[in-house]
Structure formats: structure tokens, C-alpha cells
Design a protein around this motif. Structure first.
Motif, PDB file in Angstrom:
ATOM      1  N   UNK A  73      -8.213  12.423 -12.979  1.00  0.00           N
ATOM      2  CA  UNK A  73      -9.261  13.441 -12.858  1.00  0.00           C
ATOM      3  C   UNK A  73      -9.029  14.413 -11.711  1.00  0.00           C
ATOM      4  N   UNK A  74      -7.909  14.265 -11.007  1.00  0.00           N
ATOM      5  CA  UNK A  74      -7.577  15.216  -9.947  1.00  0.00           C
ATOM      6  C   UNK A  74      -8.302  14.994  -8.632  1.00  0.00           C
ATOM      7  N   UNK A  75      -8.831  13.793  -8.408  1.00  0.00           N
ATOM      8  CA  UNK A  75      -9.555  13.514  -7.158  1.00  0.00           C
ATOM      9  C   UNK A  75      -8.564  13.040  -6.093  1.00  0.00           C
ATOM     10  N   UNK A  76      -7.798  13.972  -5.549  1.00  0.00           N
ATOM     11  CA  UNK A  76      -6.669  13.608  -4.694  1.00  0.00           C
ATOM     12  C   UNK A  76      -7.082  12.974  -3.376  1.00  0.00           C
ATOM     13  N   UNK A  77      -8.175  13.410  -2.794  1.00  0.00           N
ATOM     14  CA  UNK A  77      -8.553  12.877  -1.477  1.00  0.00           C
ATOM     15  C   UNK A  77      -8.878  11.395  -1.529  1.00  0.00           C
ATOM     16  N   UNK A  78      -9.755  10.931  -2.432  1.00  0.00           N
ATOM     17  CA  UNK A  78      -9.986   9.484  -2.499  1.00  0.00           C
ATOM     18  C   UNK A  78      -8.759   8.704  -2.944  1.00  0.00           C
ATOM     19  N   UNK A  79      -7.907   9.293  -3.766  1.00  0.00           N
ATOM     20  CA  UNK A  79      -6.675   8.615  -4.172  1.00  0.00           C
ATOM     21  C   UNK A  79      -5.766   8.406  -2.967  1.00  0.00           C
ATOM     22  N   UNK A  80      -5.600   9.444  -2.168  1.00  0.00           N
ATOM     23  CA  UNK A  80      -4.742   9.327  -0.980  1.00  0.00           C
ATOM     24  C   UNK A  80      -5.284   8.279  -0.015  1.00  0.00           C
ATOM     25  N   UNK A  81      -6.598   8.263   0.179  1.00  0.00           N
ATOM     26  CA  UNK A  81      -7.192   7.259   1.057  1.00  0.00           C
ATOM     27  C   UNK A  81      -6.985   5.861   0.486  1.00  0.00           C
ATOM     28  N   UNK A  82      -7.021   5.765  -0.828  1.00  0.00           N
ATOM     29  CA  UNK A  82      -6.814   4.474  -1.465  1.00  0.00           C
ATOM     30  C   UNK A  82      -5.409   3.945  -1.289  1.00  0.00           C
ATOM     31  N   UNK A  83      -4.408   4.811  -1.387  1.00  0.00           N
ATOM     32  CA  UNK A  83      -3.038   4.344  -1.160  1.00  0.00           C
ATOM     33  C   UNK A  83      -2.800   4.039   0.313  1.00  0.00           C
ATOM     34  N   UNK A  84      -3.450   4.754   1.206  1.00  0.00           N
ATOM     35  CA  UNK A  84      -3.378   4.399   2.629  1.00  0.00           C
ATOM     36  C   UNK A  84      -3.931   2.990   2.848  1.00  0.00           C
ATOM     37  N   UNK A  85      -5.045   2.680   2.173  1.00  0.00           N
ATOM     38  CA  UNK A  85      -5.627   1.339   2.268  1.00  0.00           C
ATOM     39  C   UNK A  85      -4.619   0.301   1.781  1.00  0.00           C
ATOM     40  N   UNK A  86      -3.975   0.585   0.668  1.00  0.00           N
ATOM     41  CA  UNK A  86      -3.035  -0.366   0.084  1.00  0.00           C
ATOM     42  C   UNK A  86      -1.877  -0.641   1.048  1.00  0.00           C
ATOM     43  N   UNK A  87      -1.352   0.400   1.668  1.00  0.00           N
ATOM     44  CA  UNK A  87      -0.241   0.212   2.599  1.00  0.00           C
ATOM     45  C   UNK A  87      -0.686  -0.532   3.855  1.00  0.00           C
ATOM     46  N   UNK A  88      -1.890  -0.253   4.339  1.00  0.00           N
ATOM     47  CA  UNK A  88      -2.380  -0.925   5.549  1.00  0.00           C
ATOM     48  C   UNK A  88      -2.593  -2.421   5.327  1.00  0.00           C
ATOM     49  N   UNK A  89      -3.018  -2.799   4.144  1.00  0.00           N
ATOM     50  CA  UNK A  89      -3.381  -4.185   3.889  1.00  0.00           C
ATOM     51  C   UNK A  89      -2.256  -5.013   3.279  1.00  0.00           C
TER      52      UNK A  89
END
Length: 339
Positions: free
Chosen positions: A46-62
Motif C-alpha cells: 500500500x506504499x506506507x514506507x515510513x511504518x515499513x522502514x520502522x518495522x525493518x529497523x525493529x527486526x534488525x534490532x531484535x
């Protein structure tokens, strides 16, 4: 079918439940890597890049040093510390999908994917199945799950494509995927019996391990067991309970086989679970005529968006389930019998 505007509304319902640290939780409040990634994939469509980027940051941090994620993370803290193999593998599906949808350089996600899939193949048995977890003490499980291994198969195939795209081939992943596909197609004795769950029925097709004539036969064999006309599919064979996520995953499996008519019909049938705000109820108990559980889940909304994308070609990732599959094989001449 649902419109583009409805798809975006559903994606925004996922973004609305995203936590401040970027995790996308279950209704109970915990986050697991598999469902988290699925929600990121849906929001990317759906093109919601900001929450997607934050989500991948979460994945890498955890991600943990061994490449895994804790089974359940609550408020940033691991509350169930075992590491599931299918959770780790799905990171590769998300990373490849994100590249297909956005065209963005996937190299920032590559170290995460590489560690995750090496963790996964480290849990493969001599026969070829991949056991479902390594516990909090680091001990590998003694059994494998068919649904989980089917999803892992897709993760390994996506990882191989990502590795080749980045010029860092990982042939041991492809070998692991080939061995896993063989066991999924020909050795049901390798997996703990969970056949009352609809996921064990269609996931070998969804994950790409079984295609062609055997896939059609597999789908037809249990169609009447799980499909409830006009409502969707049962989560388990012995309960009058249809669930949206499983229905949409079957839609994706049917689409992968070119069964568009049945796929569209099922997708249309499950729309009774749509809420006015674009979110989706998890399921419907059709004897009691009540939503069960009484919740709207991000993962159900995510599965709906991925099914809509497959049917309507909304994004460059529309073929992520259709195009990932094992080399065709319709016979087994091996003598595998034990793990």
C-alpha cells in the motif's frame, strides 16, 4: 474484490496498531517475527514506507547473534526465548518482497537475512526436514512441522534470489531448499501430525514445495473438509470456525496454481469479516454466529492485502507466492526413512 482505496485503508489499520518501537503486535500485545514481517509486506504493497522502514529497523534490532528472534517479544523484552525456524526464514521473504515492491537496494537487510537463513539450515536433519525451534538453552527440537517447513521453503528460495541479486551466492541454501522440498512432497512421515489444521493442507502449495498435478490433487482432496461455501475456510477441521487469514492464504495458494475462479470466490466470501475501518475480524463461529476470538488482528488484514495484491497485481510483489517454487518433481526413488 476490494478496491485500491480499501486496500490502503486496511494497510492503515495495520499501521494504527504498530507500536512506538516499530513492532507490529498480535491482539494480545506480543510481537513475533513471522507475523511482524507479513504485516510489513502488506503495508509495503500500500506504499506506507515510513511504518515499513520502522518495522525493518525493529527486526534488525531484535535479531539475536545466532540469527534467530525470540518467539514472543513484549514491550521490547523476550518473554518466550526459544527461536522458531520458520520465524527466522520469513525475514528473507520480507526482504525480497520489499525489494520487488519498492525497488530499493536490499543490501542493508542482507546481513540480517544471511544470519537468519544460516540459523535455519543449521536445524536441518539428515533426512531434509527442518526442526521447528531451538529452545532457550540452545537445544534443537526433535520434530518438524509441515506448515512451518513449507514456509521455510519459500524463505530459502527468496534468500537464494536475494543472494544472487546481491552477488553473494549461497548455494547451501539452495541445496537445503531442494532437500526440504523433497521431504515436503514425498515424506509426510517426517512431520508431526497436525492434519486437523487447514494450514497443513494448503501450505505445501503456498510455500512452493508442491506444484503441478500433485498440488491440484492435494487441494481437491481436502476441499470439502475445510471450505465452507459463502464464508471462507475452517481453521481446524472439527470446529465450526472460519478464519480470514487462512482463507486468504488458500487464495494465494490457488492463485499460484492459476485457479483464479476459486481464488476470487473465496476472497469474496471472506469479506464478511471486514470492519468499517478496513481492519478484519480474525474469525467467525458460524454456529454461534459470533466473531471468535472477539478481535481484529493485524495478521488477518495483512493476509487480505497480500491476497488482493496477488489477484489484482497492485504491486511488483504480487507474484511472491506464485513465482517461488521448487523444480518440478513427480516421483521419489529415494530410501529416506528416518531423520
Amino acid at each position: 474484490m476490494i478496491s485500491w482505496e480499501q486496500t490502503v485503508q486496511t494497510a492503515r489499520s495495520i499501521a494504527a496498531i504498530q507500536q512506538d518501537d516499530g513492532g507490529v503486535p498480535w491482539p494480545e500485545g506480543h510481537v513475533d517475527a513471522w507475523n511482524h514481517v507479513e504485516c510489513l509486506m502488506a503495508m509495503a504493497v500500500a506504499g506506507l514506507s515510513e511504518p515499513v522502514n520502522r518495522g525493518y529497523d525493529w527486526l534488525m534490532r531484535h535479531q539475536r547473534p545466532d540469527g534467530s528472534w525470540a518467539m514472543k517479544i513484549q514491550d521490547g523484552v523476550a518473554v518466550e526465548r526459544g527461536g522458531e525456524s520458520n520465524h527466522a526464514a520469513y525475514a528473507a521473504v520480507g526482504a525480497w518482497h520489499n525489494y520487488l515492491v519498492t525497488g530499493k537496494d536490499p543490501s542493508p537487510l542482507w546481513p540480517m537475512v544471511k544470519r537468519a537463513l544460516d540459523y535455519v539450515v543449521g536445524l536441518q536433519t539428515a533426512r531434509g526436514e527442518i526442526v521447528w525451534e531451538r529452545d532457550a538453552q540452545g537445544r534443537a527440537s526433535t520434530y518438524a512441522l509441515l506448515t512451518g517447513c513449507s514456509s521455510i521453503h519459500q524463505g530459502l528460495r527468496c534468500g537464494v534470489l536475494l543472494a544472487d541479486h546481491l552477488g553473494d551466492p549461497q548455494p547451501h541454501w539452495e541445496l537445503a531448499a531442494d532437500r526440504l522440498a523433497h521431504v515436503l512432497a514425498f515424506h509426510p512421515e517426517a512431520f508431526t501430525d497436525k492434519s486437523r489444521f487447514s494450514m497443513d493442507w494448503y501450505y505445501p502449495v503456498l510455500g512452493g514445495a508442491v506444484r503441478g498435478r500433485p498440488a491440484f490433487e492435494l487441494i481437491d482432496r481436502e476441499w470439502s473438509t475445510f471450505v465452507v461455501p459463502g464464508l471462507g475456510i475452517r481453521c481446524v477441521s472439527d470446529q465450526p470456525w472460519v478464519t480470514g487469514a487462512e482463507t486468504c492464504e488458500l487464495v494465494l495458494a490457488l492463485d499460484a496454481l492459476g485457479e483464479r475462479e476459486r481464488a476470487v470466490r473465496l476472497f469474496t466470501d471472506m469479506q464478511h469479516l471486514r470492519h468499517d475501518d478496513g481492519s478484519y475480524w480474525t474469525g467467525w463461529q458460524f454456529v454461534n454466529r459470533k466473531h471468535f476470538p472477539h478481535e481484529r488482528s493485524g495478521y488477518t488484514a495483512a493476509a487480505t492485502i497480500l491476497a488482493a495484491d496477488a489477484l489484482s497485481g497492485l504491486s511488483g510483489g504480487a507474484g511472491i507466492f506464485r513465482d517461488i517454487h521448487a523444480p518440478a518433481s513427480h516421483t521419489c526413488d529415494c530410501t529416506l526413512s528416518s531423520g
